[in-house]
Write a protein that holds these residues in place. Structure first.
Motif, PDB file in Angstrom:
ATOM      1  N   LEU A   1      -2.377   4.774  -4.306  1.00 36.50           N
ATOM      2  CA  LEU A   1      -2.177   6.197  -4.016  1.00 36.50           C
ATOM      3  C   LEU A   1      -3.435   6.823  -3.433  1.00 36.50           C
ATOM      4  N   LEU A   2      -4.566   6.587  -4.096  1.00 37.06           N
ATOM      5  CA  LEU A   2      -5.798   7.265  -3.686  1.00 37.06           C
ATOM      6  C   LEU A   2      -6.401   6.640  -2.433  1.00 37.06           C
ATOM      7  N   ALA A   3      -6.124   5.366  -2.196  1.00 34.95           N
ATOM      8  CA  ALA A   3      -6.610   4.772  -0.955  1.00 34.95           C
ATOM      9  C   ALA A   3      -5.903   5.404   0.243  1.00 34.95           C
ATOM     10  N   ARG A   4      -4.650   5.804   0.047  1.00 38.81           N
ATOM     11  CA  ARG A   4      -3.869   6.345   1.161  1.00 38.81           C
ATOM     12  C   ARG A   4      -3.844   7.865   1.193  1.00 38.81           C
ATOM     13  N   ASN A   5      -4.087   8.491   0.047  1.00 40.18           N
ATOM     14  CA  ASN A   5      -4.196   9.950   0.007  1.00 40.18           C
ATOM     15  C   ASN A   5      -5.282  10.349  -0.982  1.00 40.18           C
ATOM     16  N   PRO A   6      -6.530  10.358  -0.508  1.00 42.14           N
ATOM     17  CA  PRO A   6      -7.660  10.616  -1.423  1.00 42.14           C
ATOM     18  C   PRO A   6      -7.585  11.984  -2.093  1.00 42.14           C
ATOM     19  N   LYS A   7      -6.793  12.886  -1.543  1.00 38.90           N
ATOM     20  CA  LYS A   7      -6.712  14.225  -2.131  1.00 38.90           C
ATOM     21  C   LYS A   7      -5.583  14.353  -3.148  1.00 38.90           C
ATOM     22  N   ALA A   8      -4.826  13.286  -3.361  1.00 41.13           N
ATOM     23  CA  ALA A   8      -3.734  13.360  -4.337  1.00 41.13           C
ATOM     24  C   ALA A   8      -4.308  13.649  -5.724  1.00 41.13           C
TER      25      ALA A   8
END
Lengths: 235, 235, 235
Positions: free
Chosen positions: B5-12
């Motif tokens: 998740l965070l690799a693809r959307n660091p702002k999640a």
């Protein structure tokens, strides 16, 4: 709780302090607060929902120390902050306009603590939560007793590794002090776990500044039936 | 999952809803979704990976309600949102270009749910995940039965405190109603835990709006062998 | 640990990798690192505090791979990254100016790892943590043995579902391969859990790329007494 917090303050940074407090165990909550609070950033707000009296007339309290805020049920769980993080002002969280509507009788964490925490972290003046409070429920930190040459402490908490934390400190331990638990010798205080042999009981000064009884790579509490309140002698 | 998740959307902003769903327990997942979803911020995406059919031909679904999104396996875990958070559109998560390459047969949470969730929270149009889906697997919410003067409900979930949550609501309880479980009287419904004596079984309206069976400072489920599906009578 | 991290780097994004490593279990830590690291964002710093030697003379190490950093005790827990995430430089975390004052003997996670992690994530040059280190403690990844037509692997980890993860990979499995554990046939490798009947033992290629022994909707480890180190045969 996290949903309510983040719905009302999307910028709140929510940290789970631990998942290890046994249900309704006010004493363990008091220990973790005392052990943890000084390490958290100034400005932190601690929301403590170990709350066996939820839904009754027990009060919910807000308090502040020099640099931090606290929300907790009036059950003594903040008592052990004394001497570590003195509470300078205490208020009764009484203004229900800040709460969720029709709060449940079983989950004030979600219905009262969380929305009040959201409001406070968004800048609400603490005086708005309710009037100043007095006569808090106290849970005194256990006193170390002296019996002749023996200092008798008490187990105050058991952690998830099975370490039994006592109320004895470095100042209670004379050079060469020996530790006894339930008539069994634990021996001298060791400097680190590796000084004990695998599976052997040991006594060590733990990370909260208290003497702890442990088993290297094992659980002292499970093997020795140690529970909060049990006496520990140092001679 | 969090890494993907965070690799693809660091702002999640990733929230663990709970760590307490027993492995593969679709019913408990359904209960926690129903109980929690309404409290979360509009715009939240719920990723539910209680998924005993992982790796088989069971579908992965995306759905939206008025203000929130959902990803879940087609096993009924979202059924109990009915009446609380109606699902307005459902799609089959079928476009494998959004997934990790060569997804494993045992961890679609990491290999499919997480990358699709990252894409959606970065603004992917939901129509891109796959075609509209029909014929969802349903797990009906248990019906309260009426037998003469008795209302018979069912335990629908047991929480980590050992509280047994039923499908009975305030409207099923007449003034002075008395509760029975397995032929044993639990007594009248109390207003809060403190009204019961320590260790005594009690019935209380819980925070999800359902009657719960509890033991004050104890575990009802452990002491009374209560399990999901067990009947609870109110007279 | 989180308090210290956030007090020193308020912008740190702290992720709990898992809560499931049994106390002091270096092997399980090694498995989770190997299985998880490749999925995390470049730039991640992994802080591994499975540390039975805490307080002794065991070293604390910093290492970097091509895109990530690591802090871990020198006990072998990073050994299984070999071949997955090669460590390119290793240093001894020796400069106590970066630590909390008077570190405890039992919680270097809070007193050493956390402040060093905060400094590194704020941009500290890694050379500042201490000198280059050699002679790391190694925990070799178990070798798959060949005995005639049989490949003998080992259980390397048991997860919270009771799945027993082995060191056997797809390349060790010929078409039609059959799996045995403790003299009992587990049968052929299945493509997904749903191919096995409820409660039956099965073998499946798991999400870390290794053969796993499982029970559909149950715990293989509990039912079969499987523990790390136990042999698993494929013929």
């Amino acid at each position: 709780m996290k949903g309510v917090l983040l719905a009302r303050n999307p910028k709140a940074q929510v940290i789970d302090l631990c998942h290890d407090v046994p249900p309704q165990d006010v004493r363990t909550a008091a220990f973790y607060l005392r052990a943890s609070v000084p390490y958290f950033p100034p400005g932190s707000l601690f929301v403590t929902v170990v709350d066996p009296g939820v839904g009754s007339t027990r009060r919910i309290l807000w308090a502040k120390s020099k640099t931090r805020q606290f929300l907790f049920p009036d059950n003594g769980c903040a008592s052990w902050l004394e001497g570590v993080e003195p509470l300078l002002e205490v208020r009764h969280v009484a203004d229900s306009k800040l709460w969720l509507k029709d709060p449940s009788a079983t989950f004030h964490g979600r219905d009262i603590f969380a929305p009040v925490a959201a409001a406070l972290t968004k800048g609400l003046a603490p005086a708005k939560v309710g009037p100043k409070a007095k006569g808090l429920v106290k849970m005194p930190f256990p006193v170390v007793e002296t019996h002749g040459l023996i200092r008798r402490g008490r187990i105050i908490a058991v952690d998830r590794f099975g370490n039994a934390v006592t109320n004895l400190r470095a100042q209670d331990l004379r050079p060469g002090a020996r530790v006894d638990f339930k008539g069994r010798s634990i021996g001298a205080v060791v400097a680190n776990y590796a000084q004990a042999s695998e599976g052997a009981a040991l006594a060590i000064l733990g990370s909260a500044g208290f003497l702890e009884l442990s088993i290297r790579n094992g659980s002292f509490a499970a093997d020795h039936g140690a529970r909060p309140g049990d006496p520990v002698d140092v001679s």
